[in-house]
Structures are given as C-alpha cells and as structure tokens.
Motif scaffolding. Structure first.
Motif, short mmCIF file in Angstrom:
data_model
loop_
_atom_site.label_atom_id
_atom_site.label_comp_id
_atom_site.label_asym_id
_atom_site.label_seq_id
_atom_site.Cartn_x
_atom_site.Cartn_y
_atom_site.Cartn_z
N ARG A 75 -71.55 99.22 24.13
CA ARG A 75 -72.65 98.48 24.87
C ARG A 75 -71.74 97.23 25.20
O ARG A 75 -72.29 96.83 26.37
CB ARG A 75 -73.71 98.14 23.76
N LEU A 76 -71.14 96.75 24.66
CA LEU A 76 -70.25 95.35 24.87
C LEU A 76 -69.47 95.77 26.00
O LEU A 76 -69.36 95.01 27.12
CB LEU A 76 -69.38 94.82 23.98
N ILE A 77 -68.77 97.10 26.01
CA ILE A 77 -67.84 97.31 27.32
C ILE A 77 -68.59 97.45 28.34
O ILE A 77 -68.35 96.97 29.55
CB ILE A 77 -67.26 98.51 26.91
N PRO A 115 -73.79 96.89 36.09
CA PRO A 115 -72.90 96.75 37.42
C PRO A 115 -71.44 97.56 37.00
O PRO A 115 -71.26 97.54 35.99
CB PRO A 115 -72.58 95.29 37.33
N PRO A 116 -71.16 98.27 38.35
CA PRO A 116 -69.82 99.28 38.04
C PRO A 116 -68.89 98.34 37.59
O PRO A 116 -68.72 97.15 37.84
CB PRO A 116 -69.58 99.73 39.25
N LEU A 117 -68.07 98.66 36.50
CA LEU A 117 -66.90 97.95 35.86
C LEU A 117 -65.70 98.42 36.86
O LEU A 117 -65.57 99.33 37.36
CB LEU A 117 -66.46 98.59 34.51
N GLY A 135 -70.20 94.73 30.38
CA GLY A 135 -69.19 93.95 30.98
C GLY A 135 -68.92 92.29 30.33
O GLY A 135 -68.36 91.45 31.02
N VAL A 136 -68.93 92.17 28.74
CA VAL A 136 -68.74 91.18 28.27
C VAL A 136 -67.34 91.01 28.49
O VAL A 136 -66.87 89.84 28.58
CB VAL A 136 -69.32 91.40 26.75
#
Length: 320
Positions: free
Chosen positions: A194-196, A237-239, A199-200
C-alpha cells in the motif's frame, strides 16, 4: 563477528494488558507464557543474549500496544511513558540495549513529534508500528505529516505484524491461518505494498521501511510485482519506477522468526545484501536456534557480517 538484532520485544507493566488482543491468534495454552519474559530486561534476558551470541538488542514493545487504544490522549500518554521507560533501560546498559519508539498513530502529528523526541533526545534507533491503527493504515493521507518527519530524520519505521480490522472470509473456519502461520504475513506485506502504490516513497525518497520475517514474502515476488502492476487496475497516480525499485531502495528486512538459508538467500537477492539485518523475535522464537543458524548460514563471510551487524549500523540511527 558482532551480532545486532532489532525485533526483540519487551513490555512495560502499563502495556501488558494490550497484548491479550493477540491471544485470538495463538495456541491458548501458550498465549500468556511470553509475558514474564517480555517484562524482563534484566539478567535473565542478558543471559539469553550471551547464550546465543547476541551482542546488542534493539528493544521494541510487543504489539499491538497503544495502537488499539480508542482514547487518543491515553494512547499518547502511555506511548510516551513506554518510551521514557525504554530510555531508562538503555541508559543502564548502553552497551547491550537500544530501542524503537512506540507511537500512538491515532494522532500522526503527535506521533511524528514523539518519534523526533525519541531519536533526537533519547537516542533511539527508529520506530516500530504494529500494523493498522484503529483501521487506518500508514498510507492514509493523514499520515503524510508522519512520513515527512520520518524521512527528514532518516528514521527507519519497522512495520510489525498485526490483525486487520476484521477477519477476511478466506480465513474463516481455519483458525490456524489466522495469525503467525499466515495472516500476519499477508497483512504486513499488503501494508508495505500500500505504501509503495500510494507513492509514499516517491514523495519521501529518504523514508525507510523495515519488515520482519525475511520481508514477509515480498523478496520472492519482486519480478511478478513489476510484471503485473502495468496490467492491474490501480487508481493511484502512475509510479515513475517499478515496485522492485522501491523495495530495494526504501525497504529493508530482518531475519526475525525465519532461521533458514533458502529464504535468507532470496531476501539477499530480492532486496540486496545491504538491506537484510539479523533478528531473532525474542521471546517468541528460540534465541539459541537463531544463534546456531546464523553461525552456520551458508553465505559468504563478508555478506554474513553485513547481515549480522554492518547493515544495522548503516541503517539504524544512533548506532555504531
């Protein structure tokens, strides 16, 4: 070869009652047996450390601690008291004990302040968060202030397993799946993902996450994460980078509770040899077994030294 471990648990008397929340997940005959050892930070624990070749233990509150406390003021008060108590323990034996801050994530700004107090004033090595807090995960928007502070401090945050808010139907009827056998790893790995995906680590590139138990299976799945995310529905949003980029850059893992060469090699390959740290998970695992295993682990001595101490010295704060 020096050994540092950082998932080594303890309790203060004020927090002892909170651990009963985990009794639903473990053998009823064993549920409360760990509490006396968790309360001990004296000679008995030091004897165990000496017996398994452990030089230094970074102590942390056994979950869930104050994270299940609905009274925010009480949670903050108890967390600060636990941290003060741990600081006293560390001051008495600075050669043997360090600490991870216990935080009341019910109030992220105050948790950030407490994290800063612990690492700056009390000499702690980072923080441990026991999964979700009253249904709120660490990727929630209200926790942005916490990640800003943790990244600025370069303070690693260890996510320790805990239960989700409710038992998913896939575990119903199979109590063995509910807890350390399976569900805790699934819950914690999902929390990290979830963090990844939120976008954290893109917004806070200096943030550092620690996972126990050889990375909660994530090192095994890095290729598939990169392969499947582009074809999966994801409203975030796309990473700019593949998931494996953040797993190797921002996530580290410990050997806590997994004393086997095969997952060790997988963790070293999946996260990188600079991102795996030795741990035991005392008193929930046998310290002697952990010590014998790491002594004989079939990896190069230079890599073993990184795992046993050098990586912790590079990643944790206030540690030489």
């Amino acid at each position: 070869m020096k050994r540092i471990a950082l998932e080594e648990h303890f309790l203060t008397p004020e927090l002892a009652g909170y651990i009963e929340e985990t009794y639903q997940n473990v053998n009823k005959d064993l549920a409360s047996m760990a509490v006396p050892r968790l309360l001990d930070v004296g000679q008995e624990r030091l004897d165990v450390m000496d017996g398994c070749g452990l030089d230094f233990a970074v102590l942390s509150i056994a979950g869930p601690g104050v994270q299940i406390e609905p009274d925010v003021e009480l949670a903050c008060k108890l967390a600060a008291k636990a941290n003060d108590d741990l600081a006293d323990i560390m001051a008495k034996r600075p050669d043997r004990y360090g600490g991870l801050a216990h935080l009341a994530m019910q109030d992220p700004r105050r948790a950030a302040d407490e994290l800063e107090r612990c690492v700056t004033d009390l000499g702690f090595q980072g923080a441990m968060v026991n999964g979700q807090t009253l249904g709120v995960y660490l990727d929630a928007p209200e926790n942005e202030v916490f990640w800003e502070r943790a990244a600025a401090l370069k303070a690693p945050v260890y996510i320790h397993p805990g239960n989700p808010v409710a038992m998913p139907s896939c575990f119903e009827g199979h109590p063995g799946l509910w807890g350390p056998f399976w569900s805790w790893g699934v819950e914690t790995a999902t929390h990290a993902l979830r963090l990844i995906l939120a976008g954290v680590f893109e917004r806070h590139p200096d943030a550092r996450l620690i996972l126990g138990h050889m990375g909660e299976t994530l090192p095994f799945m890095t290729w598939r994460f990169d392969s499947r995310l582009p074809v999966s529905y994801h409203p975030e949003p796309p990473l700019p980078h593949a998931p494996s980029y953040y797993l190797k850059k921002n996530v580290t893992c410990t050997t806590s509770g997994v004393f086997d060469d095969t997952p060790l090699r997988c963790a070293l390959e999946g996260f990188g040899e600079d991102n795996v740290m030795y741990s035991i998970d005392y008193p929930f695992e046998a310290a002697a077994e952990a010590g014998k295993w790491i002594e004989k682990a079939d990896i190069p001595d230079a890599v073993k030294e990184k795992v046993c101490s050098k990586n912790a010295q590079n990643i944790l704060l206030n540690l030489k």
